[in-house]
Scaffold this motif. Structure first.
Motif, PDB file in Angstrom:
ATOM      1  N   LYS A 189       0.836  -1.208   0.000  1.00 41.10           N
ATOM      2  CA  LYS A 189       0.000   0.000   0.000  1.00 41.10           C
ATOM      3  C   LYS A 189       0.865   1.249   0.000  1.00 41.10           C
ATOM      4  N   LEU A 190       1.888   1.252   0.844  1.00 40.83           N
ATOM      5  CA  LEU A 190       2.759   2.431   0.925  1.00 40.83           C
ATOM      6  C   LEU A 190       3.502   2.673  -0.384  1.00 40.83           C
ATOM      7  N   VAL A 191       3.963   1.618  -1.018  1.00 38.24           N
ATOM      8  CA  VAL A 191       4.662   1.753  -2.300  1.00 38.24           C
ATOM      9  C   VAL A 191       3.706   2.303  -3.357  1.00 38.24           C
ATOM     10  N   LEU A 192       2.495   1.792  -3.391  1.00 32.97           N
ATOM     11  CA  LEU A 192       1.523   2.260  -4.380  1.00 32.97           C
ATOM     12  C   LEU A 192       1.111   3.708  -4.126  1.00 32.97           C
ATOM     13  N   ILE A 193       0.980   4.102  -2.872  1.00 35.85           N
ATOM     14  CA  ILE A 193       0.687   5.502  -2.554  1.00 35.85           C
ATOM     15  C   ILE A 193       1.842   6.391  -3.013  1.00 35.85           C
ATOM     16  N   LEU A 194       3.063   5.946  -2.784  1.00 34.56           N
ATOM     17  CA  LEU A 194       4.233   6.700  -3.226  1.00 34.56           C
ATOM     18  C   LEU A 194       4.234   6.861  -4.747  1.00 34.56           C
ATOM     19  N   ILE A 195       3.931   5.794  -5.465  1.00 34.80           N
ATOM     20  CA  ILE A 195       3.860   5.873  -6.929  1.00 34.80           C
ATOM     21  C   ILE A 195       2.770   6.852  -7.357  1.00 34.80           C
ATOM     22  N   LEU A 196       1.622   6.803  -6.692  1.00 33.02           N
ATOM     23  CA  LEU A 196       0.524   7.720  -6.982  1.00 33.02           C
ATOM     24  C   LEU A 196       0.957   9.162  -6.766  1.00 33.02           C
ATOM     25  N   LEU A 197       1.613   9.427  -5.641  1.00 33.62           N
ATOM     26  CA  LEU A 197       2.061  10.787  -5.345  1.00 33.62           C
ATOM     27  C   LEU A 197       3.117  11.268  -6.338  1.00 33.62           C
ATOM     28  N   ILE A 198       4.004  10.380  -6.750  1.00 35.36           N
ATOM     29  CA  ILE A 198       5.006  10.750  -7.754  1.00 35.36           C
ATOM     30  C   ILE A 198       4.305  11.156  -9.054  1.00 35.36           C
ATOM     31  N   GLY A 199       3.280  10.412  -9.442  1.00 33.98           N
ATOM     32  CA  GLY A 199       2.515  10.754 -10.633  1.00 33.98           C
ATOM     33  C   GLY A 199       1.808  12.091 -10.504  1.00 33.98           C
ATOM     34  N   VAL A 200       1.210  12.338  -9.356  1.00 32.58           N
ATOM     35  CA  VAL A 200       0.502  13.598  -9.119  1.00 32.58           C
ATOM     36  C   VAL A 200       1.483  14.771  -9.156  1.00 32.58           C
ATOM     37  N   ILE A 201       2.606  14.630  -8.478  1.00 36.67           N
ATOM     38  CA  ILE A 201       3.616  15.694  -8.471  1.00 36.67           C
ATOM     39  C   ILE A 201       4.153  15.917  -9.887  1.00 36.67           C
ATOM     40  N   GLY A 202       4.383  14.818 -10.608  1.00 42.01           N
ATOM     41  CA  GLY A 202       4.837  14.937 -11.991  1.00 42.01           C
ATOM     42  C   GLY A 202       3.856  15.690 -12.865  1.00 42.01           C
ATOM     43  N   LEU A 203       2.573  15.379 -12.744  1.00 42.02           N
ATOM     44  CA  LEU A 203       1.554  16.103 -13.510  1.00 42.02           C
ATOM     45  C   LEU A 203       1.563  17.588 -13.175  1.00 42.02           C
ATOM     46  N   LYS A 204       1.666  17.881 -11.913  1.00 40.53           N
ATOM     47  CA  LYS A 204       1.692  19.286 -11.480  1.00 40.53           C
ATOM     48  C   LYS A 204       2.900  20.004 -12.067  1.00 40.53           C
ATOM     49  N   LEU A 205       4.048  19.341 -12.056  1.00 40.75           N
ATOM     50  CA  LEU A 205       5.273  19.973 -12.540  1.00 40.75           C
ATOM     51  C   LEU A 205       5.275  20.204 -14.050  1.00 40.75           C
ATOM     52  N   VAL A 206       4.641  19.342 -14.814  1.00 44.39           N
ATOM     53  CA  VAL A 206       4.651  19.504 -16.270  1.00 44.39           C
ATOM     54  C   VAL A 206       3.482  20.327 -16.792  1.00 44.39           C
ATOM     55  N   THR A 207       2.574  20.731 -15.925  1.00 42.92           N
ATOM     56  CA  THR A 207       1.435  21.532 -16.345  1.00 42.92           C
ATOM     57  C   THR A 207       1.852  22.989 -16.440  1.00 42.92           C
ATOM     58  N   LYS A 208       1.654  23.565 -17.613  1.00 41.30           N
ATOM     59  CA  LYS A 208       1.979  24.978 -17.819  1.00 41.30           C
ATOM     60  C   LYS A 208       0.830  25.817 -17.290  1.00 41.30           C
ATOM     61  N   GLU A 209       1.200  26.818 -16.517  1.00 40.99           N
ATOM     62  CA  GLU A 209       0.190  27.723 -15.976  1.00 40.99           C
ATOM     63  C   GLU A 209       0.233  29.029 -16.744  1.00 40.99           C
ATOM     64  N   GLU A 210      -0.916  29.495 -17.144  1.00 36.73           N
ATOM     65  CA  GLU A 210      -0.993  30.779 -17.807  1.00 36.73           C
ATOM     66  C   GLU A 210      -0.953  31.869 -16.757  1.00 36.73           C
ATOM     67  N   VAL A 211      -0.300  32.974 -17.078  1.00 36.80           N
ATOM     68  CA  VAL A 211      -0.272  34.106 -16.152  1.00 36.80           C
ATOM     69  C   VAL A 211      -1.615  34.811 -16.271  1.00 36.80           C
ATOM     70  N   ASN A 212      -2.340  34.816 -15.170  1.00 32.60           N
ATOM     71  CA  ASN A 212      -3.667  35.402 -15.147  1.00 32.60           C
ATOM     72  C   ASN A 212      -3.833  36.082 -13.801  1.00 32.60           C
ATOM     73  N   GLU A 213      -3.858  37.401 -13.816  1.00 28.45           N
ATOM     74  CA  GLU A 213      -3.966  38.158 -12.556  1.00 28.45           C
ATOM     75  C   GLU A 213      -5.215  37.769 -11.772  1.00 28.45           C
TER      76      GLU A 213
END
Length: 113
Positions: free
Chosen positions: A85-109
Motif C-alpha cells: 500500500k505504501l509503495v503504491l501511494i508513493l507511486i501515486l504521489l510521484i505521478g501527481v507531483i509529476g503532472l503538477k510539474l509539467v502543467t503549464k500555468e498561464e499568467v492570469n492576474e
C-alpha cells in the motif's frame, strides 16, 4: 505557489473527511459534517478548475484525496498497514507531483486572487 493550487489542496483535504464520513457517519451531526465537507471540497475544486487545466486539477485532487483517505484509515481506523500500500501511494504521489510539474500555468492576474 499559485492560490489556485492551494484551493486544490484544500479540496482534497476536505475530500478525505467526506469520504470517511460516507463510510462511518451514523448521526445527524456526522452526516451534516459530511455534507459540509462535500460542499467545501467541490466548491474549491470547481473554483480552481476555472483557472487551471481541469484534467490536471482533477488528477491532483483525486491523488491527494486517495492518499489522505488511505492514510487516515490506517491511522484512525486501524486498517492493516502493508508495504505494498505504501509503495503504491508513493507511486501515486510521484505521478501527481509529476503532472503538477509539467502543467503549464498561464499568467492570469484574476487567477491569483
Amino acid at each position: 505557489m499559485n492560490i489556485q493550487w492551494v484551493k486544490v489542496f484544500f479540496a482534497a483535504f476536505f475530500e478525505v473527511f467526506w469520504v470517511i464520513g460516507l463510510k462511518h457517519a451514523d448521526s445527524f451531526l456526522e452526516w451534516s459534517g459530511t455534507a459540509i465537507s462535500i460542499y467545501i471540497s467541490f466548491y474549491m475544486l470547481i473554483a480552481a478548475g476555472k483557472y487551471l487545466p481541469v484534467g490536471t486539477v482533477y488528477a491532483v485532487f483525486v491523488g491527494l484525496g486517495t492518499t489522505g483517505t488511505v492514510l487516515s484509515e490506517i491511522i484512525l481506523f486501524n486498517e492493516p498497514l502493508h508495504a505494498t500500500k505504501l509503495v503504491l501511494i508513493l507511486i501515486l504521489l510521484i505521478g501527481v507531483i509529476g503532472l503538477k510539474l509539467v502543467t503549464k500555468e498561464e499568467v492570469n492576474e484574476e487567477a491569483n486572487s
